[in-house]
Design a protein around this motif. Structure first.
Motif, short mmCIF file in Angstrom:
data_model
loop_
_atom_site.label_atom_id
_atom_site.label_comp_id
_atom_site.label_asym_id
_atom_site.label_seq_id
_atom_site.Cartn_x
_atom_site.Cartn_y
_atom_site.Cartn_z
N TRP A 141 42.73 49.88 47.13
CA TRP A 141 42.56 49.34 45.78
C TRP A 141 41.81 50.37 44.94
O TRP A 141 40.78 50.89 45.35
CB TRP A 141 41.80 48.02 45.85
CG TRP A 141 42.64 46.93 46.44
CD1 TRP A 141 42.82 46.65 47.77
CD2 TRP A 141 43.46 46.01 45.73
NE1 TRP A 141 43.70 45.60 47.93
CE2 TRP A 141 44.11 45.19 46.69
CE3 TRP A 141 43.72 45.79 44.38
CZ2 TRP A 141 44.98 44.17 46.34
CZ3 TRP A 141 44.58 44.77 44.03
CH2 TRP A 141 45.21 43.97 45.01
N HIS A 142 42.34 50.66 43.75
CA HIS A 142 41.75 51.69 42.90
C HIS A 142 42.14 51.46 41.43
O HIS A 142 43.06 50.71 41.12
CB HIS A 142 42.23 53.08 43.33
CG HIS A 142 43.69 53.30 43.11
ND1 HIS A 142 44.66 52.77 43.93
CD2 HIS A 142 44.35 53.98 42.14
CE1 HIS A 142 45.86 53.11 43.48
NE2 HIS A 142 45.70 53.85 42.39
N GLY A 153 38.25 54.94 40.34
CA GLY A 153 37.33 54.01 41.00
C GLY A 153 37.95 53.45 42.26
O GLY A 153 39.16 53.25 42.33
N GLN A 154 37.12 53.19 43.26
CA GLN A 154 37.56 52.57 44.50
C GLN A 154 37.08 51.12 44.52
O GLN A 154 35.97 50.83 44.07
CB GLN A 154 36.98 53.31 45.69
CG GLN A 154 37.40 54.74 45.80
CD GLN A 154 36.73 55.41 46.99
OE1 GLN A 154 36.41 54.78 47.98
NE2 GLN A 154 36.51 56.70 46.87
N PHE A 155 37.91 50.24 45.05
CA PHE A 155 37.61 48.81 45.08
C PHE A 155 37.87 48.26 46.48
O PHE A 155 38.67 48.80 47.24
CB PHE A 155 38.48 48.06 44.07
CG PHE A 155 38.19 48.39 42.65
CD1 PHE A 155 37.46 47.52 41.85
CD2 PHE A 155 38.63 49.58 42.10
CE1 PHE A 155 37.18 47.83 40.53
CE2 PHE A 155 38.36 49.90 40.77
CZ PHE A 155 37.63 49.02 39.99
N GLU A 156 37.19 47.15 46.78
CA GLU A 156 37.45 46.39 48.00
C GLU A 156 37.90 45.01 47.57
O GLU A 156 37.32 44.42 46.65
CB GLU A 156 36.16 46.32 48.82
CG GLU A 156 36.31 45.52 50.09
CD GLU A 156 35.01 45.55 50.88
OE1 GLU A 156 34.94 46.31 51.84
OE2 GLU A 156 34.08 44.81 50.50
N GLY A 202 37.91 41.27 47.70
CA GLY A 202 37.10 40.16 48.17
C GLY A 202 37.77 38.85 47.82
O GLY A 202 38.85 38.82 47.24
N PRO A 203 37.13 37.72 48.14
CA PRO A 203 37.74 36.41 47.87
C PRO A 203 37.94 36.13 46.39
O PRO A 203 38.79 35.32 46.03
CB PRO A 203 36.77 35.41 48.50
CG PRO A 203 35.50 36.16 48.72
CD PRO A 203 35.84 37.61 48.82
N LEU A 244 33.48 49.53 44.57
CA LEU A 244 32.67 49.97 45.70
C LEU A 244 31.58 50.93 45.30
O LEU A 244 30.50 50.92 45.85
CB LEU A 244 33.56 50.64 46.75
CG LEU A 244 34.47 49.72 47.54
CD1 LEU A 244 35.34 50.53 48.49
CD2 LEU A 244 33.65 48.71 48.33
N ALA A 245 31.84 51.83 44.40
CA ALA A 245 30.88 52.87 44.05
C ALA A 245 31.17 53.37 42.65
O ALA A 245 32.13 52.97 42.01
CB ALA A 245 30.98 54.02 45.05
#
Length: 176
Positions: free
Chosen positions: A85-86, A155-158, A160-161, A167-168
């Motif tokens: 995810w980005h 950007g980097q993403f995780e 979630g629900p 992420l940073a």
């Protein structure tokens, strides 16, 4: 033409991606999404794209063109490879499928949405777009991506629900 490849989980950012060497003028006039999509589609029609990147089990990419207004990239997607995810920082973009099949995942209406794109399909997106792209197979897919302005941060993403979470701090071109 510089070809990058990665043995790790391939991502469009990181030490294996070469940054554009052209000094980007971020004050350049915005490029309309329709023009980005036309650009990606136009490059994707080149029947010789497959010769530009090696066939391997890893995702590979190469910068095809760039100027102060936009960057154009070719990406090879072996089956099962993905970006994670980005986002694309301040850039809007578009991508067109030159061959094969990719799956784009986005978050909307409280769930992951899946969009399958095949040869000839294209997709444009604004600067706030967060997604994950996966080589859906069978075999490798080739896509052409156009970004405006050129990629300066990502950007980097995780997931979630409640959807993607950053992420940073976005990575700038000096960290690629």
């Amino acid at each position: 033409l510089h070809v990058a490849t990665s043995r790790r989980r391939p991502r469009p950012w990181g030490p294996d991606m070469t940054a554009s060497t052209f000094p980007l003028d971020t004050r350049a006039a915005a490029v309309p999404l329709a023009e980005l999509q036309r650009t990606a589609r136009s490059y994707a029609l080149n029947p010789n794209l497959s010769a530009l990147l090696p066939v391997s089990g890893d995702r590979t990419w190469a910068r095809l063109a760039g100027d102060a207004r936009l960057d154009v990239w070719l990406i090879s997607w072996p089956e099962g490879t993905e970006t994670g995810w980005h986002d694309h920082g301040d850039a809007s973009g578009a991508f067109a499928v030159a061959s094969g099949v990719v799956l784009e995942q986005t978050w909307a209406l409280g769930a992951v949405q899946h969009r399958t794109l095949t040869e000839g399909d294209a997709r444009a997106f604004s600067r706030d777009h967060v997604h994950n792209v996966v080589g859906a197979g069978p075999g490798r897919a080739l896509t052409v991506h156009a970004y405006a302005p050129g990629l300066v941060t990502m950007g980097q993403f995780e997931l979630g629900p409640d959807g993607p979470n950053r992420l940073a701090t976005p990575q700038d071109a000096s960290s690629w």
